[in-house]
Design a protein around this motif. Structure first.
Motif, PDB file in Angstrom:
ATOM      1  N   PRO A 215       0.798  -1.221  -0.044  1.00  0.00           N
ATOM      2  CA  PRO A 215      -0.050   0.057   0.013  1.00  0.00           C
ATOM      3  C   PRO A 215       0.838   1.404  -0.118  1.00  0.00           C
ATOM      4  O   PRO A 215       1.674   1.221   0.726  1.00  0.00           O
ATOM      5  CB  PRO A 215      -0.793   0.044   1.235  1.00  0.00           C
TER       6      PRO A 215
ATOM      7  N   SER B  42      -3.699   3.221  -1.986  1.00  0.00           N
ATOM      8  CA  SER B  42      -3.794   2.430  -3.119  1.00  0.00           C
ATOM      9  C   SER B  42      -2.797   1.349  -2.931  1.00  0.00           C
ATOM     10  O   SER B  42      -1.566   1.541  -2.270  1.00  0.00           O
ATOM     11  CB  SER B  42      -3.802   3.098  -4.610  1.00  0.00           C
ATOM     12  N   ILE B  43      -2.978   0.126  -3.908  1.00  0.00           N
ATOM     13  CA  ILE B  43      -1.863  -0.785  -4.078  1.00  0.00           C
ATOM     14  C   ILE B  43      -1.839  -0.706  -5.820  1.00  0.00           C
ATOM     15  O   ILE B  43      -2.592  -0.653  -6.425  1.00  0.00           O
ATOM     16  CB  ILE B  43      -2.166  -2.013  -3.316  1.00  0.00           C
TER      17      ILE B  43
ATOM     18  N   ARG C  39      -7.657   1.296  -5.614  1.00  0.00           N
ATOM     19  CA  ARG C  39      -8.124   1.948  -4.464  1.00  0.00           C
ATOM     20  C   ARG C  39      -8.142   0.971  -3.282  1.00  0.00           C
ATOM     21  O   ARG C  39      -8.523  -0.094  -3.566  1.00  0.00           O
ATOM     22  CB  ARG C  39      -9.328   2.815  -4.675  1.00  0.00           C
ATOM     23  N   ILE C  40      -7.669   1.188  -2.237  1.00  0.00           N
ATOM     24  CA  ILE C  40      -7.687   0.376  -1.134  1.00  0.00           C
ATOM     25  C   ILE C  40      -9.251   0.093  -0.601  1.00  0.00           C
ATOM     26  O   ILE C  40      -9.478  -0.878  -0.050  1.00  0.00           O
ATOM     27  CB  ILE C  40      -6.992   1.118   0.192  1.00  0.00           C
TER      28      ILE C  40
ATOM     29  N   LEU D 140      -4.035  -5.485   4.179  1.00  0.00           N
ATOM     30  CA  LEU D 140      -4.643  -4.481   3.296  1.00  0.00           C
ATOM     31  C   LEU D 140      -6.052  -4.040   3.363  1.00  0.00           C
ATOM     32  O   LEU D 140      -6.240  -3.124   3.070  1.00  0.00           O
ATOM     33  CB  LEU D 140      -4.847  -5.466   1.812  1.00  0.00           C
ATOM     34  N   ALA D 141      -6.708  -4.965   3.948  1.00  0.00           N
ATOM     35  CA  ALA D 141      -8.236  -4.574   4.442  1.00  0.00           C
ATOM     36  C   ALA D 141      -8.575  -5.576   5.610  1.00  0.00           C
ATOM     37  O   ALA D 141      -8.184  -6.647   5.740  1.00  0.00           O
ATOM     38  CB  ALA D 141      -9.020  -4.761   3.213  1.00  0.00           C
TER      39      ALA D 141
ATOM     40  N   ILE E  43      -4.512  -0.593   8.240  1.00  0.00           N
ATOM     41  CA  ILE E  43      -4.046  -0.731   6.996  1.00  0.00           C
ATOM     42  C   ILE E  43      -2.743  -0.274   6.486  1.00  0.00           C
ATOM     43  O   ILE E  43      -2.042   0.633   6.861  1.00  0.00           O
ATOM     44  CB  ILE E  43      -5.219   0.091   5.972  1.00  0.00           C
TER      45      ILE E  43
END
Length: 535
Positions: A183, A194-195, A217-218, A246-247, A256
């Motif tokens: 990220p 974002s990644i 977008r994350i 990531l989430a 995150i």
């Protein structure tokens, strides 16, 4: 019965009455004997009552246990289905995005694409998938790290992305393929998290010419998890295979991008492709049932973790009702069970303490020779199966006898403890083995470690020991040094694990002969160790 003569009938009646009188007398004698036994043995009533209670409690517990297992199995099955849904969704979208990236990389590598008008060029480079709702942008980045094309025609050439991990990875290696970045806060979209999914762009001659980037977008991952209901205390999250989160639901912005690589729960996931286990969360301490699976062809792991308490809540409600009906009858059984449980617990603790004492060097706290031999054999067999290198270090304190003679054996023990602490501090991986071989000698086993890596560890140990002063019994400090021998091999069939230690021992003597306080390594360490020659 049919009787044909009067005399015979009278005889049968007489025999029947006599038999009844004898039977009645015997029954009265048996009843009196039972009464006397119960009177002389009052615990018999308690034993009988306990047996009845145990029987009833056993049947109840069997039923409850079956219900509990059913509840956990149902939760495990449900979690597995949810993980499959998340995994399928991620795999499908990643596949679509990868097709777009391949098209972008192919188009960008074609010189004719850059001669087209801007709107036609964008149509060639970027397909409709690059406008998906949760995509933060599609970009072509040149070899200098500058954005030269974007699907939304917004090209900011003042921003350099040459320091991003995805750029550096593709720049260094042409064989990376599809890459998932960590990220990052976008420099092209006001710092939004974002990644990046990226592919390398090559020149015609195969040299590096830039990167095709899709910024996800994350919120995409968070939106995917928001649709999963795992209860008030449950959790669901997506994590990369290196532990980068990531989430997560429940959502916490500070989590995150953080790493859970050191969490015991994640280490289990990292070691397998899929599975289910129960553990306490390292984040909030809630005991959860973790069901996880790696998303195919990605570095992502999808995890669904309902709370065990919430999974078992309906079962516990039914259990309370059932338990209330058997509580009175099972009171004696409960007391006996707890006493037995406490006794067994004390016994197990004592046994565990004996096992620890048997496997630990009492002075340094390191593993002893028994542990070393066992683990060396295990790692040798594992390395032989996997074809990975196995390294060994042999460490010896320089001039230890003179140290003992000069400062006394108590100071010698302090030196041994200090050296053991330095070795433990330098060898940090949980798979590595550190043991006291005997006297002033120590051994270290380093699985999956090349000769170069073993040499670095050995040199680190040597520097740590040299930089630490030992306070001996006189209150003054003294410096000790060590010599280290390193050996590495790829085990082959027929070879012996002890040959590796012997090779490290030979290198130790090479280091001592060269002046001590140094490291010597087997320069042929990367070649497979040959099979034993027949005698």
């Amino acid at each position: 019965m049919r009787i044909n003569c009067e005399g015979g009938e009278a005889h049968v009646v007489h025999q029947t009455l006599s038999l009844r009188r004898r039977l009645h007398k015997k029954l009265r004698g048996y009843g009196a004997g039972v009464s006397r036994y119960v009177g002389n043995q009052p615990f018999f009533v308690g034993v009988a009552g306990t047996l009845v209670a145990v029987s009833m409690a056993g049947l109840t517990l069997l039923t409850l246990s079956s219900g509990r297992a059913d509840a956990l199995d149902h939760a495990r099955e449900t979690s597995g289905n949810l993980v499959a849904i998340i995994s399928t969704e991620l795999e499908r979208n990643v596949e679509i995005y990868d097709l777009s990236l391949q098209a972008m990389a192919d188009g960008a590598s074609n010189p004719a694409s850059w001669k087209l008008p801007a709107d036609v060029q964008r149509a060639v480079l970027f397909d409709r998938a690059t406008t998906a709702a949760y995509l933060g942008g599609a970009y072509v980045i040149d070899r200098e790290g500058r954005v030269v094309a974007s699907q939304n025609s917004d090209v900011n050439t003042a921003v350099s992305l040459a320091d991003r991990d995805y750029f550096l990875v593709h720049q260094r290696s042409p064989a990376v393929g599809l890459y998932f970045s960590h990220p990052f806060h976008s420099r092209l979209r006001d710092g939004k998290l974002s990644i990046g999914l990226t592919r390398r762009i090559d020149e015609i001659d195969g040299s590096f010419d830039g990167v095709a980037l899709l910024a996800i977008r994350i919120e995409y991952f968070q939106h995917l998890l928001d649709r999963i209901d795992t209860g008030r205390l449950g959790s669901v999250f997506i994590v990369m295979d290196d532990g980068t989160l990531l989430a997560r639901k429940p959502f916490s912005p500070r989590d995150i991008g953080s790493s859970i690589a050191k969490s015991p729960t994640f280490q289990i996931m990292a070691a397998h492709n899929a599975g289910t286990y129960v553990a306490n969360s390292a984040v909030d301490g809630v005991r959860r049932m973790y069901t996880y699976a790696r998303v195919p062809r990605t570095p992502l792991i999808a995890v669904v973790a309902p709370s065990v308490d919430e999974v078992l809540a309906p079962w516990r409600h039914r259990s309370r009702i059932t338990a209330a009906l058997t509580l009175t009858f099972g009171a004696v059984f409960v007391v006996i069970s707890w006493l037995l449980s406490l006794a067994l617990r004390d016994k197990l603790r004592a046994q565990a303490a004996l096992v620890r004492l048997a496997a630990t060097d009492p002075l340094t706290g390191l593993g002893n020779r028994r542990v070393l031999d066992t683990r060396l054999d295990e790692e040798w067999r594992r390395a032989r199966r996997s074809g990975q290198p196995l390294s060994a270090l042999f460490i010896d304190i320089d001039h230890f006898k003179q140290f003992n003679d000069a400062h006394g054996h108590a100071s010698g023990d302090e030196a041994l403890v200090a050296v053991a602490e330095c070795i433990s501090a330098a060898v940090r991986r949980w798979v590595d083995v550190v043991a006291r071989y005997g006297g002033e000698e120590f051994a270290v086993i380093l699985p999956d470690t090349s000769a170069e890596g073993a040499l670095k560890v050995a040199e680190k140990i040597r520097r740590k020991v040299q930089g630490q002063d030992v306070i001996h019994s006189g209150g003054e400090s003294a410096t000790v040094t060590v010599s280290v021998g390193c050996a590495t091999c790829v085990p082959a069939g027929g070879a012996n694990a002890l040959d590796l230690l012997a090779a490290a021992d030979r290198q130790l003597y090479v280091a001592k002969a060269a002046g001590r306080n140094r490291v010597s390594s087997d320069t042929l360490a990367e070649r497979p160790m040959p099979q034993d020659s027949p005698s």
